[in-house]
Write an enzyme that holds these catalytic residues in place. Structure first.
Site, PDB file in Angstrom:
ATOM      1  N   GLN A 267      -2.073   1.139  -7.352  1.00  0.00           N
ATOM      2  CA  GLN A 267      -1.093   0.268  -6.703  1.00  0.00           C
ATOM      3  C   GLN A 267      -0.534  -0.719  -7.727  1.00  0.00           C
ATOM      4  O   GLN A 267      -1.278  -1.485  -8.348  1.00  0.00           O
ATOM      5  CB  GLN A 267      -1.720  -0.497  -5.537  1.00  0.00           C
ATOM      6  CG  GLN A 267      -0.675  -1.264  -4.728  1.00  0.00           C
ATOM      7  CD  GLN A 267      -1.292  -2.137  -3.654  1.00  0.00           C
ATOM      8  OE1 GLN A 267      -1.994  -3.099  -3.953  1.00  0.00           O
ATOM      9  NE2 GLN A 267      -1.022  -1.804  -2.397  1.00  0.00           N
TER      10      GLN A 267
ATOM     11  N   TYR B 110       3.942 -10.516  -0.870  1.00  0.00           N
ATOM     12  CA  TYR B 110       4.104 -10.570  -2.316  1.00  0.00           C
ATOM     13  C   TYR B 110       5.584 -10.390  -2.680  1.00  0.00           C
ATOM     14  O   TYR B 110       6.453 -10.461  -1.826  1.00  0.00           O
ATOM     15  CB  TYR B 110       3.188  -9.552  -2.982  1.00  0.00           C
ATOM     16  CG  TYR B 110       1.722  -9.896  -2.793  1.00  0.00           C
ATOM     17  CD1 TYR B 110       1.203 -11.103  -3.259  1.00  0.00           C
ATOM     18  CD2 TYR B 110       0.857  -9.037  -2.117  1.00  0.00           C
ATOM     19  CE1 TYR B 110      -0.121 -11.450  -3.071  1.00  0.00           C
ATOM     20  CE2 TYR B 110      -0.484  -9.376  -1.917  1.00  0.00           C
ATOM     21  CZ  TYR B 110      -0.962 -10.576  -2.394  1.00  0.00           C
ATOM     22  OH  TYR B 110      -2.266 -10.933  -2.199  1.00  0.00           O
TER      23      TYR B 110
ATOM     24  N   ARG C 119       4.142   0.734  -0.126  1.00  0.00           N
ATOM     25  CA  ARG C 119       3.398   0.112   0.970  1.00  0.00           C
ATOM     26  C   ARG C 119       4.183  -1.058   1.541  1.00  0.00           C
ATOM     27  O   ARG C 119       4.681  -1.908   0.792  1.00  0.00           O
ATOM     28  CB  ARG C 119       2.034  -0.382   0.491  1.00  0.00           C
ATOM     29  CG  ARG C 119       1.102  -0.736   1.664  1.00  0.00           C
ATOM     30  CD  ARG C 119      -0.211  -1.297   1.195  1.00  0.00           C
ATOM     31  NE  ARG C 119      -1.287  -0.983   2.140  1.00  0.00           N
ATOM     32  CZ  ARG C 119      -2.344  -1.760   2.370  1.00  0.00           C
ATOM     33  NH1 ARG C 119      -2.472  -2.913   1.733  1.00  0.00           N
ATOM     34  NH2 ARG C 119      -3.272  -1.396   3.215  1.00  0.00           N
TER      35      ARG C 119
ATOM     36  N   GLY D 170      -9.949   0.328   4.940  1.00  0.00           N
ATOM     37  CA  GLY D 170     -10.106  -0.678   3.915  1.00  0.00           C
ATOM     38  C   GLY D 170     -11.542  -1.119   3.739  1.00  0.00           C
ATOM     39  O   GLY D 170     -12.336  -0.464   3.060  1.00  0.00           O
TER      40      GLY D 170
END
Length: 373
Positions: free
Chosen positions: A100, A187, A234, A324
Site C-alpha cells: 500500500q 489521508y 482503497r 484487519g
C-alpha cells in the site's frame, strides 16, 4: 453454510487460493535509521502467507509523506532491499503480497522529517484533536498533536504524482505482486476529495471531478509505470477518521470515482467501511452503486467475520473480503475460519509499540496444541 470464502479467485495473473485478504495495517516496526522493513517484518508477513492476498501496511512514498514514527518507506535503496526480504519470505511460503502506497497529507508532525518541515495538504486547515507517534529523543514513539499543514502548490501536487509512480516501480523492484494506492481514512487523496478541506482555486479544487483529479492522475501514472493489472485503490466512503466529514453527495462523488477507475482498468477497488455497518447491507444504495459503476474486482472491508463474509460473497456484494485486526493475533486466520476455531484476541497495547511482542509471537492452532502436550 456457503464455502465461497475458501474458493479460488483469479486476480489478473495471480491465482488466489481463497478470497480472504489481509488488510493493510501499520505496525510501526521499522527501528533503524534507514526506515527499512526488517527481518522481523519479513517473518510477520510470512506467518500470514496463507491469506489469499496480503496487502502490506501503508508505506510512505517520500520523506514528506510520513505521518508516523517507525514506518518503513519505499523511496530508498535500503528500503527496497528491506521489502525484498519481506516479499521473498512471503513468496517462499506460497503467498501473494501487494504494497500500500501512502501519503498522509496533513496528518503529521514536523518532528517526523529530518528538515523539520510541516505536513502538507490541500489547504492550511489543521487537525484539532488528532495525535501522531513521534520519536522525541527516545526509543519509544510519543504521541504528539499534529502540526498545522502547509498548502501544496500546484507544481508540488504534480510532483507527488511522480513520487507515487516512482514508489510503484520501487515496489516492483522489491518483488511485490502489485500496489494499492491509499485514498482512504482522511489521508492526502481523501483530503483533496473533501469539499470542507479543499478550498483550492487551481485545477485540483472546486467541482467533484477537480477534487478527484489528483488521485486519478496518480492512478494513471502508477498504472503506466507498472501496468494497470497490478494496481488497486482503497477508499473509505462516509468515513470520519482524522476529523473528516462524510461527503455531502456520496453516491455522486464515489460513483464518479468508481467509473473513472473502471475506465483506467485498474485491478481492484478496495472499499472500507469504517463504521462496519452499511457494507453488510446488500440493499445499501452506496454499495450497490459502487458495484454497478466498477466492473473490476471489489474488495470489501469493515467488521467482517466468517458468516458476514460468506453472506457478502453469496449476495455478490464483493469478490474478496479483507480482515484487519483478526490477522494480528491469528497468523493462521484462514485455517481458523475454515474449521470454525475460536479466534485469539489482539493485545491493543502492542499493536504499535515495537518489538517482537504482539507482533510475531502469536501462536497458531498447531503451536497452541503442541504447547499443551
Amino acid at each position: 453454510m456457503s464455502r465461497k470464502l475458501f474458493s479460488r479467485y483469479s486476480l489478473a495473473s495471480l491465482v488466489l487460493p481463497n478470497r480472504i485478504v489481509m488488510a493493510p495495517m501499520n505496525r510501526n516496526r521499522a527501528t533503524d535509521s534507514q526506515l527499512a522493513a526488517s527481518a522481523m517484518t519479513a517473518r510477520y508477513y510470512a506467518q500470514r502467507a496463507s491469506a489469499g492476498l496480503i496487502i502490506a501496511e501503508g508505506t510512505p512514498v517520500s520523506p514528506q509523506a510520513r505521518g508516523c514514527a517507525c514506518t518503513p518507506g519505499i523511496y530508498s535503496t535500503a528500503q527496497i532491499a528491506g521489502w525484498r526480504r519481506v516479499t521473498t519470505a512471503v513468496h517462499d511460503q506460497g503467498g501473494r503480497i501487494y504494497l500500500q502506497l501512502w501519503h498522509v497529507g496533513r496528518v503529521g508532525h514536523c518532528g517526523l522529517r529530518a528538515d523539520a518541515s510541516p505536513p502538507v495538504g490541500p489547504s492550511t486547515i489543521a487537525l484539532h484533536n488528532d495525535r501522531v507517534p513521534v520519536l522525541d529523543g527516545g526509543k519509544e514513539p510519543v504521541l504528539q498533536p499534529c502540526d498545522p499543514p502547509r498548502a501544496l502548490r500546484t507544481e508540488e501536487v504534480r510532483a507527488i504524482v511522480v513520487d507515487f509512480a516512482r514508489a510503484a516501480r520501487n515496489a516492483m523492484a522489491a518483488g511485490f505482486d502489485g500496489v494499492e494506492i491509499h485514498a482512504a481514512n482522511g489521508y492526502l487523496f481523501d483530503q483533496f476529495r473533501c469539499p470542507y478541506l479543499n478550498d483550492r482555486a487551481d485545477a485540483y479544487g472546486g467541482a467533484t471531478h477537480k477534487r478527484w483529479r489528483f488521485l486519478l492522475e496518480t492512478t494513471a501514472a502508477v498504472a503506466e509505470a507498472i501496468g494497470s493489472e497490478r494496481v488497486g485503490v482503497r477508499i473509505s466512503p462516509l468515513g470520519t477518521a482524522h476529523e473528516m466529514q462524510p461527503d455531502p453527495a456520496p453516491l455522486f462523488t464515489y460513483g464518479y470515482l468508481a467509473c473513472q477507475l473502471d475506465q483506467l482498468g485498474i485491478r481492484y477497488l478496495h472499499v472500507y467501511d469504517q463504521s462496519g455497518n452499511w457494507i453488510h447491507d446488500p440493499q445499501s444504495d452506496l454499495l450497490q452503486h459502487l458495484r454497478a459503476c466498477y466492473s473490476g474486482t471489489m474488495i470489501l472491508c469493515g467488521g467482517f467475520d466468517r458468516e458476514r463474509a460468506e453472506a457478502a460473497l453469496r449476495n455478490d456484494c464483493g469478490d474478496l473480503i479483507a480482515f484487519g485486526k483478526h490477522f494480528i493475533a491469528n497468523p493462521d486466520l484462514v485455517e481458523r475460519l475454515r474449521i470454525g476455531a475460536p479466534l485469539a484476541h489482539w493485545n491493543a497495547s502492542t499493536i504499535y509499540k515495537g518489538g517482537a511482542q504482539g507482533y510475531i509471537d502469536y501462536p497458531t492452532l498447531q503451536e497452541e496444541a503442541h504447547s499443551e502436550r
